[in-house]
Write a protein that holds these residues in place. Sequence first.
Motif, mmCIF file in Angstrom:
data_model
loop_
_atom_site.group_PDB
_atom_site.id
_atom_site.type_symbol
_atom_site.label_atom_id
_atom_site.label_comp_id
_atom_site.label_asym_id
_atom_site.label_seq_id
_atom_site.Cartn_x
_atom_site.Cartn_y
_atom_site.Cartn_z
ATOM 1 N N MET A 1 0.889 -1.163 -0.213
ATOM 2 C CA MET A 1 -0.040 -0.014 -0.303
ATOM 3 C C MET A 1 0.537 1.271 -0.035
ATOM 4 N N ILE A 2 2.002 1.418 0.645
ATOM 5 C CA ILE A 2 2.776 2.242 0.805
ATOM 6 C C ILE A 2 4.161 1.931 0.690
ATOM 7 N N THR A 3 5.317 2.763 0.180
ATOM 8 C CA THR A 3 6.636 2.624 0.246
ATOM 9 C C THR A 3 7.321 3.976 0.343
ATOM 10 N N ALA A 4 8.448 3.873 0.575
ATOM 11 C CA ALA A 4 9.342 5.380 0.897
ATOM 12 C C ALA A 4 10.424 5.152 0.138
ATOM 13 N N SER A 5 10.993 6.468 0.018
ATOM 14 C CA SER A 5 12.034 6.416 -0.998
ATOM 15 C C SER A 5 13.215 6.282 -0.152
ATOM 16 N N GLN A 6 14.504 5.698 -0.771
ATOM 17 C CA GLN A 6 15.677 5.713 0.080
ATOM 18 C C GLN A 6 16.075 7.234 0.427
ATOM 19 N N GLU A 7 15.916 8.217 -0.310
ATOM 20 C CA GLU A 7 16.053 9.910 0.275
ATOM 21 C C GLU A 7 15.446 9.991 1.472
ATOM 22 N N TRP A 8 14.091 9.484 1.709
ATOM 23 C CA TRP A 8 13.348 9.663 3.044
ATOM 24 C C TRP A 8 14.055 8.829 4.010
ATOM 25 N N ARG A 9 14.372 7.570 3.836
ATOM 26 C CA ARG A 9 14.966 7.042 4.564
ATOM 27 C C ARG A 9 16.369 7.331 5.242
ATOM 28 N N THR A 10 16.898 7.812 4.236
ATOM 29 C CA THR A 10 18.352 8.393 4.710
ATOM 30 C C THR A 10 18.278 9.790 5.344
ATOM 31 N N MET A 11 17.547 10.361 5.095
ATOM 32 C CA MET A 11 17.240 11.856 5.796
ATOM 33 C C MET A 11 16.726 11.770 7.018
ATOM 34 N N PRO A 125 -0.730 2.970 -5.375
ATOM 35 C CA PRO A 125 -0.351 2.867 -4.180
ATOM 36 C C PRO A 125 0.441 4.230 -3.590
ATOM 37 N N LEU A 126 0.821 4.304 -2.414
ATOM 38 C CA LEU A 126 1.325 5.585 -1.782
ATOM 39 C C LEU A 126 2.769 5.516 -1.612
ATOM 40 N N PHE A 127 3.304 6.734 -1.735
ATOM 41 C CA PHE A 127 4.846 6.844 -1.869
ATOM 42 C C PHE A 127 5.133 8.002 -0.944
ATOM 43 N N LEU A 128 6.149 7.849 -0.106
ATOM 44 C CA LEU A 128 6.453 8.734 0.807
ATOM 45 C C LEU A 128 7.664 9.139 0.464
ATOM 46 N N ASP A 129 8.064 10.674 0.260
ATOM 47 C CA ASP A 129 9.421 10.985 -0.440
ATOM 48 C C ASP A 129 9.950 12.556 0.643
ATOM 49 N N LEU A 210 -19.326 7.271 15.505
ATOM 50 C CA LEU A 210 -20.029 7.858 14.466
ATOM 51 C C LEU A 210 -20.767 6.864 13.719
ATOM 52 N N SER A 211 -19.994 5.656 13.447
ATOM 53 C CA SER A 211 -20.222 4.660 12.774
ATOM 54 C C SER A 211 -19.960 3.356 13.163
ATOM 55 N N PRO A 212 -20.649 2.642 14.135
ATOM 56 C CA PRO A 212 -20.359 1.537 14.654
ATOM 57 C C PRO A 212 -20.134 0.407 13.808
ATOM 58 N N GLU A 213 -20.508 0.335 12.504
ATOM 59 C CA GLU A 213 -20.385 -0.647 11.695
ATOM 60 C C GLU A 213 -19.096 -0.612 10.914
ATOM 61 N N ALA A 214 -18.113 0.632 11.204
ATOM 62 C CA ALA A 214 -16.916 0.711 10.506
ATOM 63 C C ALA A 214 -16.084 -0.487 10.709
ATOM 64 N N ILE A 215 -15.295 -0.716 9.614
ATOM 65 C CA ILE A 215 -14.269 -1.759 9.624
ATOM 66 C C ILE A 215 -12.831 -1.278 9.405
ATOM 67 N N ARG A 216 -12.121 -1.304 10.071
ATOM 68 C CA ARG A 216 -10.563 -1.318 9.937
ATOM 69 C C ARG A 216 -9.934 -2.186 9.138
ATOM 70 N N LYS A 217 -9.631 -1.580 7.950
ATOM 71 C CA LYS A 217 -9.081 -2.473 6.943
ATOM 72 C C LYS A 217 -7.467 -2.391 6.803
ATOM 73 N N GLU A 218 -6.961 -1.432 7.561
ATOM 74 C CA GLU A 218 -5.163 -1.318 7.505
ATOM 75 C C GLU A 218 -5.149 -0.393 8.657
ATOM 76 N N LEU A 219 -3.918 -0.629 9.473
ATOM 77 C CA LEU A 219 -3.204 0.149 10.272
ATOM 78 C C LEU A 219 -1.846 -0.477 10.354
ATOM 79 N N LEU A 220 -0.894 0.479 9.710
ATOM 80 C CA LEU A 220 0.602 0.308 9.604
ATOM 81 C C LEU A 220 1.343 1.432 9.953
ATOM 82 N N ILE A 221 2.485 1.067 10.486
ATOM 83 C CA ILE A 221 3.465 2.133 10.816
ATOM 84 C C ILE A 221 4.841 1.842 9.908
ATOM 85 N N LEU A 222 5.198 2.665 8.890
ATOM 86 C CA LEU A 222 6.181 2.531 7.975
ATOM 87 C C LEU A 222 7.242 3.103 8.789
ATOM 88 N N GLY A 223 8.773 2.753 8.630
ATOM 89 C CA GLY A 223 9.795 3.181 9.075
ATOM 90 C C GLY A 223 10.328 2.468 10.243
#
Length: 223
Positions: A1-11, A125-129, A210-223
């Motif tokens: 779903m999401i990746t990060a650039s090498q520049e982000w990881r380095t900085m 997908p998402l990209f962090l930079d 607000l929405s008792p029927e809401a479903i969590r599809k993703e919870l992730l921490i990158l890094g």
Amino acid sequence: MITASQEWRTMFPGVCFGVLVLEGVDNSRECPAFEERKNAFETGLRRRHEGKSRKEIGLDEPFGSYGRYYKRFGQGYPVLHQVETVALKGKPLFSPSPLVAAMFMAELKNGFLTAGHDLDRVSLPLFLDVSKGEEGYTAMGGSERILPPGDMFLSDREGILSSILYGPDDRTAVTAETTRVLYTVYGVPSLPAEDVRAHLEEIGELVRILSPEAIRKELLILG
């Protein structure tokens, strides 16, 4: 779903980025239970910071860490300004919709910089930079922004979704029709990943009022 650039990881070694996806939400109607929770939140925030100055709140974490990040660009941390408005000046929490209000409540309570998007308007997908100083996008409200060198930003296949300095884009804004919502949290140096996760989990709890029927599809921490 999401990746990060090498520049982000380095900085930004050791920095994290959080993602929460909820589906089956209803953002089109008022919810008395949620309004009651929001009123209680405002009262609690004012009691928590009673007698403090904006400067004193800004020394607490995570406000201090975000403040140092923004200071590099000659700016102040906007969430601290919002805390001042609600807690010290006594103004009500303004929000265009309940889904955004849930985000704001957790953001002001916990201090973590958060953005919300309509997932159906996002092209994964998402990209962090890290910006080079030439990237641009239309921010919330229609303002055209060009990023300075060295800012963190998130993009999808169509363009920038948000940056730390200028916030979320206009293209993927949450509306009354939103049924799938994407929340993201920008970490900065020295902020623990487990605190970012707990912050996202709190947003999820508020949305389920607000929405008792809401479903969590993703919870992730990158890094």
